[in-house]
Design a protein around this motif. Structure first.
Motif, PDB file in Angstrom:
ATOM      1  N   UNK A   1       0.830  -1.207   0.000  1.00 34.37           N
ATOM      2  CA  UNK A   1       0.000   0.000   0.000  1.00 34.37           C
ATOM      3  C   UNK A   1       0.865   1.258   0.000  1.00 34.37           C
ATOM      4  N   UNK A   2       1.930   1.231   0.805  1.00 34.19           N
ATOM      5  CA  UNK A   2       2.811   2.396   0.882  1.00 34.19           C
ATOM      6  C   UNK A   2       3.508   2.638  -0.455  1.00 34.19           C
ATOM      7  N   UNK A   3       4.030   1.570  -1.054  1.00 35.74           N
ATOM      8  CA  UNK A   3       4.710   1.696  -2.341  1.00 35.74           C
ATOM      9  C   UNK A   3       3.737   2.194  -3.411  1.00 35.74           C
ATOM     10  N   UNK A   4       2.532   1.649  -3.424  1.00 38.20           N
ATOM     11  CA  UNK A   4       1.529   2.056  -4.419  1.00 38.20           C
ATOM     12  C   UNK A   4       1.193   3.534  -4.288  1.00 38.20           C
ATOM     13  N   UNK A   5       0.985   3.990  -3.058  1.00 36.12           N
ATOM     14  CA  UNK A   5       0.659   5.400  -2.839  1.00 36.12           C
ATOM     15  C   UNK A   5       1.796   6.300  -3.307  1.00 36.12           C
ATOM     16  N   UNK A   6       3.043   5.930  -2.987  1.00 33.89           N
ATOM     17  CA  UNK A   6       4.178   6.756  -3.407  1.00 33.89           C
ATOM     18  C   UNK A   6       4.336   6.756  -4.922  1.00 33.89           C
ATOM     19  N   UNK A   7       4.083   5.621  -5.562  1.00 39.90           N
ATOM     20  CA  UNK A   7       4.165   5.569  -7.022  1.00 39.90           C
ATOM     21  C   UNK A   7       3.097   6.448  -7.669  1.00 39.90           C
ATOM     22  N   UNK A   8       1.888   6.403  -7.120  1.00 43.61           N
ATOM     23  CA  UNK A   8       0.821   7.261  -7.642  1.00 43.61           C
ATOM     24  C   UNK A   8       1.185   8.731  -7.459  1.00 43.61           C
ATOM     25  N   UNK A   9       1.768   9.055  -6.307  1.00 42.91           N
ATOM     26  CA  UNK A   9       2.205  10.423  -6.049  1.00 42.91           C
ATOM     27  C   UNK A   9       3.234  10.872  -7.074  1.00 42.91           C
ATOM     28  N   UNK A  10       4.202  10.001  -7.386  1.00 39.39           N
ATOM     29  CA  UNK A  10       5.227  10.328  -8.372  1.00 39.39           C
ATOM     30  C   UNK A  10       4.625  10.476  -9.767  1.00 39.39           C
ATOM     31  N   UNK A  11       3.652   9.643 -10.102  1.00 40.00           N
ATOM     32  CA  UNK A  11       3.004   9.736 -11.410  1.00 40.00           C
ATOM     33  C   UNK A  11       2.295  11.071 -11.562  1.00 40.00           C
TER      34      UNK A  11
END
Length: 281
Positions: A74-84
């Motif tokens: 969940x943490x990795x997914x949220x950070x990836x979405x933030x970067x996108x």
């Protein structure tokens, strides 16, 4: 424990955004309240995700199992979405800068500007840390030299505060936190307060009444709905920005000093998730 951290961060972020909005008070009070409500919730989510990724998928905390593949994912997914989101906004901004770079340069009132040969009154700083000043023929047609000087002082204030740079990142957080309550209301309030701040800064070097008169002239010009004096002069969320800006100028509102630790102490909750890292083993 990591899932609990995520749950606490979500509840805290949502709760802060549910605090009743208050758009009354001095410029400084509104600025501090709006920045707190806008910045802290998404930053808590980001720092929580970073803390979980840093602690990894193994280990314990205070004797309890801390990590899990779900919380880490969940943490990795949220950070990836933030970067996108950030990369998308960056690409859009760079595209605009490249487009502006193709416009001819002119010297207007001693300033090097990008000139737009259009009838619509337009002036704005466009870019990041070192933005380009863009002025249209339509603006030159409706302002006399003294009024133009006042408008340019307003734009110089935006440059001094690096508004294009900092509001790029605020816009990034706006995109990331669009699902949180009151995101758009706080964003519109910050846009208005940014313009008031630039007005008040400009009023230290030019006549405030002349700047107010320039705002009125632009508001009355044809095509004013598309005018960009840093932001539109009316918003359905916080009403008539023009009257609020003129009231601040005529009322000689003061710019508070925000260059002290106390004024930024409200950012402390953002770093609370990192306090859990020393307890992870």
């Amino acid at each position: 424990m990591h899932l609990m951290m995520i749950a606490i961060a979500l509840v805290l972020a949502w709760s802060i955004r549910l605090i009743p909005l208050n758009f009354q008070g001095t410029w400084g009070q509104r600025w501090q309240r709006s920045l707190f409500g806008f910045l802290v919730p998404p930053l808590i989510l980001v720092t929580t995700a970073l803390a979980i990724v840093f602690m990894g998928t193994e280990g314990s905390m205070l004797g309890f199992p801390a990590a899990s593949g779900l919380s880490y994912g969940l943490a990795i997914t949220f950070l990836l979405i933030t970067l996108i989101y950030g990369n998308r906004l960056r690409d859009r901004a760079l595209k605009t800068c490249r487009k502006i770079g193709k416009y001819p340069n002119q010297i207007i009132a001693g300033n090097s500007v990008k000139f737009l040969a259009i009838d619509l009154p337009y002036v704005a700083q466009i870019g990041f840390w070192e933005p380009q000043l863009v002025i249209s023929q339509g603006l030159l047609d409706i302002l006399d030299p003294e009024q133009l000087t006042a408008v340019l002082a307003h734009e110089q204030a935006h440059l001094q505060y690096r508004d294009t740079f900092w509001f790029f990142f605020l816009g990034w957080l706006r995109a990331v936190a669009s699902w949180l309550p009151n995101t758009e209301e706080l964003w519109q309030e910050l846009l208005l307060l940014r313009e008031i701040r630039a007005d008040l800064k400009a009023a230290q070097t030019v006549d405030a009444l002349v700047l107010a008169e320039s705002l009125l002239l632009v508001a009355q010009a044809p095509g004013k709905s598309s005018f960009n004096f840093g932001a539109t002069l009316y918003s359905s969320l916080n009403g008539d920005r023009l009257s609020q800006r003129i009231d601040a100028l005529i009322g000689a509102a003061q710019l508070p000093n925000h260059n002290n630790l106390y004024c930024w102490s409200w950012l402390f909750p953002v770093f609370i998730p990192w306090l859990a890292i020393p307890f992870h083993s």
